[in-house]
Motif scaffolding. Structure first.
Motif, short mmCIF file in Angstrom:
data_model
loop_
_atom_site.label_atom_id
_atom_site.label_comp_id
_atom_site.label_asym_id
_atom_site.label_seq_id
_atom_site.Cartn_x
_atom_site.Cartn_y
_atom_site.Cartn_z
N GLU A 148 39.22 3.99 -3.95
CA GLU A 148 38.98 5.23 -4.70
C GLU A 148 38.14 6.23 -3.92
O GLU A 148 38.16 7.43 -4.21
CB GLU A 148 38.32 4.91 -6.04
N GLN A 149 37.38 5.74 -2.91
CA GLN A 149 36.58 6.67 -2.12
C GLN A 149 37.37 7.32 -0.99
O GLN A 149 36.84 8.18 -0.28
CB GLN A 149 35.35 5.93 -1.55
N SER A 150 38.64 6.92 -0.83
CA SER A 150 39.58 7.54 0.13
C SER A 150 39.02 7.65 1.55
O SER A 150 39.08 8.72 2.17
CB SER A 150 39.98 8.93 -0.38
N PRO A 151 38.51 6.57 2.12
CA PRO A 151 38.00 6.67 3.50
C PRO A 151 39.15 6.58 4.51
O PRO A 151 40.22 6.03 4.23
CB PRO A 151 37.09 5.46 3.61
N ASP A 152 38.90 7.11 5.69
CA ASP A 152 39.83 6.93 6.81
C ASP A 152 39.47 5.66 7.59
O ASP A 152 40.34 5.04 8.21
CB ASP A 152 39.76 8.14 7.75
N VAL A 153 38.17 5.31 7.56
CA VAL A 153 37.67 4.13 8.26
C VAL A 153 36.72 3.38 7.34
O VAL A 153 35.88 4.00 6.67
CB VAL A 153 36.93 4.51 9.57
N ILE A 154 36.86 2.05 7.30
CA ILE A 154 35.89 1.21 6.59
C ILE A 154 35.29 0.24 7.61
O ILE A 154 36.03 -0.47 8.30
CB ILE A 154 36.52 0.43 5.43
N ALA A 155 33.97 0.22 7.71
CA ALA A 155 33.27 -0.67 8.65
C ALA A 155 32.47 -1.69 7.84
O ALA A 155 31.57 -1.32 7.08
CB ALA A 155 32.35 0.13 9.56
N PHE A 156 32.81 -2.96 7.99
CA PHE A 156 32.15 -4.04 7.25
C PHE A 156 31.06 -4.69 8.08
O PHE A 156 31.24 -4.97 9.27
CB PHE A 156 33.16 -5.12 6.86
N SER A 157 29.91 -4.95 7.43
CA SER A 157 28.82 -5.70 8.03
C SER A 157 29.02 -7.18 7.68
O SER A 157 28.96 -7.56 6.51
CB SER A 157 27.48 -5.19 7.46
N CYS A 158 29.29 -8.02 8.68
CA CYS A 158 29.73 -9.40 8.45
C CYS A 158 28.63 -10.43 8.74
O CYS A 158 28.05 -10.44 9.83
CB CYS A 158 30.95 -9.71 9.31
N TYR A 159 28.41 -11.29 7.76
CA TYR A 159 27.42 -12.36 7.86
C TYR A 159 28.05 -13.67 7.40
O TYR A 159 29.15 -13.69 6.84
CB TYR A 159 26.19 -12.04 7.01
N LEU A 160 27.32 -14.75 7.58
CA LEU A 160 27.80 -16.06 7.15
C LEU A 160 28.23 -16.07 5.70
O LEU A 160 29.25 -16.65 5.34
CB LEU A 160 26.68 -17.10 7.35
N TRP A 161 27.42 -15.44 4.86
CA TRP A 161 27.64 -15.56 3.42
C TRP A 161 28.76 -14.66 2.89
O TRP A 161 29.20 -14.83 1.77
CB TRP A 161 26.34 -15.26 2.66
N ASN A 162 29.20 -13.68 3.68
CA ASN A 162 30.17 -12.74 3.11
C ASN A 162 31.47 -12.63 3.88
O ASN A 162 32.40 -11.96 3.42
CB ASN A 162 29.55 -11.35 2.96
N VAL A 163 31.59 -13.28 5.05
CA VAL A 163 32.74 -13.01 5.90
C VAL A 163 34.06 -13.44 5.25
O VAL A 163 35.10 -12.78 5.41
CB VAL A 163 32.57 -13.66 7.29
N GLY A 164 34.04 -14.53 4.47
CA GLY A 164 35.26 -14.94 3.78
C GLY A 164 35.72 -13.89 2.79
O GLY A 164 36.92 -13.56 2.71
N MET A 165 34.78 -13.34 2.06
CA MET A 165 35.08 -12.30 1.08
C MET A 165 35.54 -11.02 1.77
O MET A 165 36.49 -10.36 1.33
CB MET A 165 33.83 -12.03 0.24
N VAL A 166 34.89 -10.68 2.87
CA VAL A 166 35.27 -9.49 3.65
C VAL A 166 36.70 -9.62 4.15
O VAL A 166 37.50 -8.67 4.07
CB VAL A 166 34.29 -9.28 4.83
N CYS A 167 37.07 -10.81 4.65
CA CYS A 167 38.43 -11.02 5.15
C CYS A 167 39.46 -10.91 4.04
O CYS A 167 40.53 -10.31 4.22
CB CYS A 167 38.53 -12.38 5.84
#
Length: 559
Positions: free
Chosen positions: A54-73
């Motif tokens: 809904e924020q209509s970005p052209d680029v999304i940059a994720f900050s990846c850590y042990l606890w969130n990388v599965g969810m990020v993927c």
């Protein structure tokens, strides 16, 4: 080009400084339309996906850590399906040791420090010139150029844990850790640190947690910072530091001991007391010196002290860990933080794990499953100890009750071992226990493992209950022999001599208003004495005055 830096934190209380750094660096440059979004692992993946789109970005940059990388993927895979034109960047410690993006649902991967790399990468993406999908940091970023991450939002974050970075890198090379930097240890200029800490203190935030791995490795900066926060203490903001206790010199100790109660909390990694284990993981800790220093700090009563242990290290079987646990517990830290070993890509231990027949989970956080001396069945037992240590000991709510129960067992470890098995056998781990449920769990444990509950146990657990919060209703099994009515308490407060003697700060309050802040309870044991001897007393609890463990100030009164 619109860029959205995205963080998924472990808890709502936490904040992410990485996305704030990158967002501010880009905003100060002014080339791109940037913003950041912050979520937690408890949020629905569907909702996060929806809000990002809904924020209509052209680029999304994720900050990846042990606890969130599965969810990020998972979220990134869906992003590619519903918005294939959005470019996805991964960065952070969890992905910095990948050699390719083949198994990652991202277009670009930033390895290492991203502050030097983000603007060139975004420029190339915007011009369609970026061909390489792995971008690696070749030189250290000047951390004096880091923007202050929280400016203009501190009023919205009063009760969150705000992370702060005064340095990068670590002088030690512990085999399980990634913090030993190839660039060495780099501290911000002292003037910048003081200026930024003043912003926190002026805003009266609740807690500032330094992410520096060994904050006191630079003794000059450490002493200056500690003196500065002591001189500017606002009575609200607490500062958390991870330190090496055997680096504490006499001057540093004097500063620690002079700190106002609750101003700082210190975390010290012990990890193990098995000397063969410490050698295998490149720990050069002088344990005798470490415990000498932490005992002195603990004795002062003004600093919240955490001591850490790691289960699953080389040469540490369950009997060795039992000794390490008991060694650390005997020094009575306010928190004994027990964690399972995580085999991190890029760590020295990861490259050596076959030497110790280590098996570990293939998914984050890559927890150890077994070692050459610790079979999985024993590891399960230690995980049960970890669960109940965190819930009952580290919460600080059961101090007197726990030490009473421990006396019925050969050692502290044996108590937590038995409590862990009881807790899991009763399936308490499957049901979130209320505070009353936690107290009831200890009562049932006493009845099953020790025998019928005693008067002293009943008094101790009631004292622990009341010390932490004003009781609405005490469980019938924990009630004392003498009940003090609300009218009796009001009558006590109507006597001006009583308020003047015991509650001078409430002298202008009406008795019914004082009642909201205090409680009066009768005990058959003197809970203010070290031995808790059998001697009837009446105690007044003031919930506006608390110790570093959160216990209400308690005084004996005549009713």
């Amino acid at each position: 080009m619109k860029v959205l830096f995205t963080a998924i934190n472990a808890k709502f209380l936490h904040t992410n400084i990485a996305v704030r750094y990158l967002n501010k660096i880009c905003k100060e440059n002014g080339e791109f339309d940037t913003s950041y979004a912050e979520y937690t692992i408890n949020n629905s993946k569907d909702i996060i996906l929806q809000e990002l789109i809904e924020q209509s970005p052209d680029v999304i940059a994720f900050s990846c850590y042990l606890w969130n990388v599965g969810m990020v993927c998972d979220i990134s895979k869906c992003l590619r399906k519903v918005a294939p034109n959005i470019k996805i960047i991964f960065g952070g410690p969890e992905v910095s040791f990948y050699e390719s993006t083949e198994n990652l649902p991202c277009d670009y991967l930033i390895k290492g420090e991203g502050e030097n790399l983000i603007l060139p990468l975004l420029r190339n993406i915007s011009k369609g010139k970026q061909t390489e999908n792995i971008i690696e940091s070749k030189e250290a970023f000047d951390i004096n150029k880091l923007p202050f991450p929280y400016e203009n939002e501190l009023t919205y974050l009063p009760n969150r844990t705000l992370y702060y970075e005064a340095s990068r890198g670590c002088p030690f090379r512990c085999a399980y850790c990634l913090s030993g930097s190839e660039y060495g240890v780099r501290f911000k200029d002292l003037d910048i640190i003081k200026k930024e800490l003043k912003i926190f203190m002026d805003a009266k935030v609740r807690q500032v947690k330094f992410v520096d791995r060994t904050f006191n490795c630079n003794k000059k900066i450490c002493k200056s910072v500690w003196n500065y926060i002591k001189e500017n203490n606002n009575g609200i903001t607490n500062f958390h530091f991870e330190i090496s206790a055997d680096l504490i010199d006499d001057e540093m100790m004097d500063i620690i001991l002079s700190m106002p109660q609750g101003l700082i909390q210190l975390e010290v990694g012990v990890q193990s007391t098995n000397l063969k284990t410490l050698k295998a993981i490149n720990r050069t800790t002088n344990l005798e010196k470490l415990f000498e220093k932490t005992d002195k700090i603990n004795k002062s009563g003004n600093v919240h002290l955490h001591l850490d242990l790691i289960a699953g290290l080389p040469y540490e079987d369950i009997n060795s860990f039992r000794k390490s646990f008991n060694d650390v517990f005997s020094h009575k830290p306010q928190q004994l933080q027990l964690g399972m070993l995580k085999l991190l890509k890029g760590s020295a231990l990861y490259s050596q794990y076959k030497n110790y027949s280590m098996e570990f989970c293939h998914y984050p956080p890559y927890e150890i499953l077994s070692t050459h001396v610790l079979p999985y069945n024993d590891l399960i037992k230690l995980k049960k100890v970890e669960e109940v240590t965190e819930l009952f000991y580290n919460s600080g709510r059961f101090e007197n009750t726990l030490y009473y129960l421990i006396n019925s067992f050969p050692s502290a470890f044996d108590f937590f071992f038995a409590l862990g098995h009881f807790y899991f056998d009763k399936n308490y781990h499957l049901i979130p226990l209320s505070k009353d449920g936690q107290y009831n769990c200890l009562k049932l444990f006493h009845e099953e493992k020790i025998g019928e509950i005693t008067d002293k146990f009943r008094e101790l657990i009631r004292f622990d209950m009341i010390s932490h919060e004003k009781p609405k209703k005490i469980p019938q099994w924990a009630e004392g022999k003498r009940q003090i009515s609300r009218n009796e308490m009001l009558e006590f407060l109507r006597n001006e001599e009583n308020t003047k003697k015991y509650l001078p700060k409430y002298k202008d309050f009406a008795p019914k208003d004082i009642m909201a802040h205090i409680h009066i309870e009768a005990f058959d044991y003197d809970m203010t004495s070290t031995e808790k001897e059998e001697k009837p007393v009446i105690l007044l609890f003031d919930y506006n005055k608390r110790c570093i463990l959160g216990r209400a100030e308690t005084v004996k009164i005549n009713l």
